[in-house]
Design an enzyme around this catalytic site. Structure first.
Site, PDB file in Angstrom:
ATOM      1  N   SER A  60      32.600  26.498  92.540  1.00 45.42           N
ATOM      2  CA  SER A  60      31.586  27.189  93.349  1.00 45.42           C
ATOM      3  C   SER A  60      31.564  26.789  94.824  1.00 45.42           C
ATOM      4  O   SER A  60      30.937  27.481  95.614  1.00 45.42           O
ATOM      5  CB  SER A  60      30.197  26.949  92.767  1.00 45.42           C
ATOM      6  OG  SER A  60      29.906  27.954  91.833  1.00 45.42           O
ATOM      7  N   LYS A  63      32.550  29.331  97.230  1.00 45.11           N
ATOM      8  CA  LYS A  63      31.599  30.369  97.678  1.00 45.11           C
ATOM      9  C   LYS A  63      31.206  30.150  99.129  1.00 45.11           C
ATOM     10  O   LYS A  63      30.922  31.102  99.857  1.00 45.11           O
ATOM     11  CB  LYS A  63      30.350  30.363  96.779  1.00 45.11           C
ATOM     12  CG  LYS A  63      30.650  30.766  95.323  1.00 45.11           C
ATOM     13  CD  LYS A  63      29.468  30.474  94.416  1.00 45.11           C
ATOM     14  CE  LYS A  63      29.732  30.877  92.974  1.00 45.11           C
ATOM     15  NZ  LYS A  63      28.724  30.399  92.026  1.00 45.11           N
ATOM     16  N   TYR A 188      38.025  36.379  92.823  1.00 47.41           N
ATOM     17  CA  TYR A 188      36.976  35.372  92.605  1.00 47.41           C
ATOM     18  C   TYR A 188      37.477  34.246  91.692  1.00 47.41           C
ATOM     19  O   TYR A 188      37.296  33.066  91.987  1.00 47.41           O
ATOM     20  CB  TYR A 188      35.725  36.056  92.009  1.00 47.41           C
ATOM     21  CG  TYR A 188      34.679  35.066  91.559  1.00 47.41           C
ATOM     22  CD1 TYR A 188      33.884  34.399  92.494  1.00 47.41           C
ATOM     23  CD2 TYR A 188      34.499  34.765  90.210  1.00 47.41           C
ATOM     24  CE1 TYR A 188      32.939  33.450  92.090  1.00 47.41           C
ATOM     25  CE2 TYR A 188      33.565  33.832  89.796  1.00 47.41           C
ATOM     26  CZ  TYR A 188      32.786  33.184  90.736  1.00 47.41           C
ATOM     27  OH  TYR A 188      31.863  32.248  90.335  1.00 47.41           O
ATOM     28  N   TYR A 240      22.054  25.058  92.812  1.00 41.63           N
ATOM     29  CA  TYR A 240      21.507  25.942  91.775  1.00 41.63           C
ATOM     30  C   TYR A 240      20.004  25.715  91.597  1.00 41.63           C
ATOM     31  O   TYR A 240      19.277  25.504  92.547  1.00 41.63           O
ATOM     32  CB  TYR A 240      22.270  25.749  90.453  1.00 41.63           C
ATOM     33  CG  TYR A 240      23.762  25.678  90.631  1.00 41.63           C
ATOM     34  CD1 TYR A 240      24.451  26.767  91.162  1.00 41.63           C
ATOM     35  CD2 TYR A 240      24.482  24.547  90.305  1.00 41.63           C
ATOM     36  CE1 TYR A 240      25.818  26.702  91.345  1.00 41.63           C
ATOM     37  CE2 TYR A 240      25.860  24.489  90.486  1.00 41.63           C
ATOM     38  CZ  TYR A 240      26.507  25.576  91.004  1.00 41.63           C
ATOM     39  OH  TYR A 240      27.851  25.504  91.192  1.00 41.63           O
ATOM     40  N   VAL A 258      31.420  23.378  89.550  1.00 44.27           N
ATOM     41  CA  VAL A 258      31.518  22.822  88.192  1.00 44.27           C
ATOM     42  C   VAL A 258      32.810  22.037  87.941  1.00 44.27           C
ATOM     43  O   VAL A 258      32.992  21.459  86.876  1.00 44.27           O
ATOM     44  CB  VAL A 258      31.315  23.890  87.079  1.00 44.27           C
ATOM     45  CG1 VAL A 258      29.906  24.447  87.085  1.00 44.27           C
ATOM     46  CG2 VAL A 258      32.352  24.987  87.163  1.00 44.27           C
TER      47      VAL A 258
HETATM   48  N1  GLN Z   1      34.231  29.674  88.152  1.00 42.56           N
HETATM   49  C1  GLN Z   1      32.905  29.248  87.814  1.00 42.56           C
HETATM   50  C2  GLN Z   1      32.168  30.403  87.178  1.00 42.56           C
HETATM   51  O1  GLN Z   1      32.409  31.511  87.544  1.00 42.56           O
HETATM   52  C3  GLN Z   1      32.194  28.784  89.043  1.00 42.56           C
HETATM   53  C4  GLN Z   1      30.786  28.365  88.776  1.00 42.56           C
HETATM   54  C5  GLN Z   1      30.348  27.119  89.434  1.00 42.56           C
HETATM   55  O2  GLN Z   1      31.088  26.270  89.938  1.00 42.56           O
HETATM   56  N2  GLN Z   1      29.045  26.940  89.373  1.00 42.56           N
HETATM   57  O3  GLN Z   1      31.367  30.238  86.287  1.00 42.56           O
END
Ligand code: GLN
Length: 306
Positions: A60, A63, A188, A240, A258
């Protein structure tokens, strides 16, 4: 400050979390790891300790990179038309919040729906695919030409990413998404599978902390207003559902992934990158956040306190 000591103080906390295994390839990572890198803007140097040069999936934290890239490419106001800046109160891959709110855009770019929407905004450039544009920009902003795609992780995400697929189709059904759904999802999943180190993330944090200018060559990469907006978003939505909790404890704009990464930007002072795979229930690195709390106290970088 003695980063080796911070690693020693917090390594045992890796026992308190669980490595992400909803993406099977991530489940294979050695949990007992903690790496820290700190870019000091005033001294213009970077120090590190522990597993700071181990490569892991950015997940993430990509992002942030893609948001910066698209805001640079289209102008910030053309991105914020399509994605909000609010917390959702739901996990990062929730579809429910959009249904409940009847929202016409994802509530922020750091939940999966918002990130997929932002990825779909990437414009053609020099005949390069959206992912080629992203990885080139990631190498530049992280000052790390070795960033590469981990195809095993990408394939694992692609095979198991049905929640992300449902989010993307929900967006499309409600007149969001600005490119082909399948192509945007592929981009993505690939952006999440880029391999970085704590050192690369400290460099990324340093560019944000330095208001969009790369401190290693003093060249501007993103406009100041984009860097400022991004740091605000990291404060309110970077961790989050637990963003509020950690803003009150740590007080440094931070984004997690994650894969166990944390990337922080202490305005005008430090960029920080941390890696430790075991996660809490919200998806944030347990030992990583404990180390960050210690660093924040020691360096006095809590933006609400100093
Ligand atoms: N690739 C992970 C997902 O799409 C990324 C989520 C994350 O790092 N919170 O669930």
């Amino acid at each position: 400050m003695d980063l080796k000591q911070v690693v020693d103080n917090n390594l045992a906390k890796t026992n308190l979390g669980k490595v992400a295994n909803y993406i099977p390839a991530l489940g294979k990572v050695d949990p007992k790891q903690l790496g820290i890198a700190v870019y000091d803007l005033n001294k213009d140097n970077i120090t590190n300790a522990g597993n700071a040069d181990v490569r892991f999936a950015i997940e993430s934290i990509s992002k942030v990179i893609v948001f910066l890239y698209v805001a640079k490419q289209l102008g910030l106001s053309n991105v914020t038309k399509h994605v909000g800046a609010r917390q959702t109160g739901f996990p990062f891959n929730s579809i429910l919040n959009m249904e409940i709110e009847k929202a016409h855009y994802p509530l922020n770019p750091f939940i999966n729906a918002g990130a997929i929407e932002v990825t779909s905004l990437i414009q053609p450039y020099n005949g390069k695919s959206p992912f080629d544009q992203i990885i080139q920009f990631a190498r530049e902003i992280c000052h790390d030409p070795q960033i590469s795609l981990n195809s095993e992780i990408f394939e694992s995400e692609d095979r198991t990413g049905d929640t992300d697929r449902s989010l993307a189709y929900y967006l499309k059904a409600n007149n969001m998404m600005h490119a082909d759904v399948t192509a945007s999802l592929t981009t993505y999943f690939k952006q999440c599978s880029m391999m970085v180190t704590a050192i690369s993330l400290a460099n990324l944090g340093a560019v944000l902390a330095n208001n969009g200018i790369k401190p290693w060559d003093n060249k501007r990469l993103v406009p100041t207003e984009v860097a400022t907006y991004t740091k605000s978003l990291m404060t309110t939505t970077g961790l989050y559902n637990e963003s509020g909790t950690y803003s009150s404890i740590i007080g440094v704009p931070t984004k997690s992934g994650v894969g166990g990464g944390l990337m922080s930007a202490a305005p005008n002072r430090f960029g920080i990158g941390i890696f430790s795979p075991p996660l809490d229930n919200a998806g944030n690195s347990v030992a990583g956040l404990a180390a960050l709390e210690e660093i924040s106290n020691e360096l006095k970088i809590d933006i609400f306190q100093y």
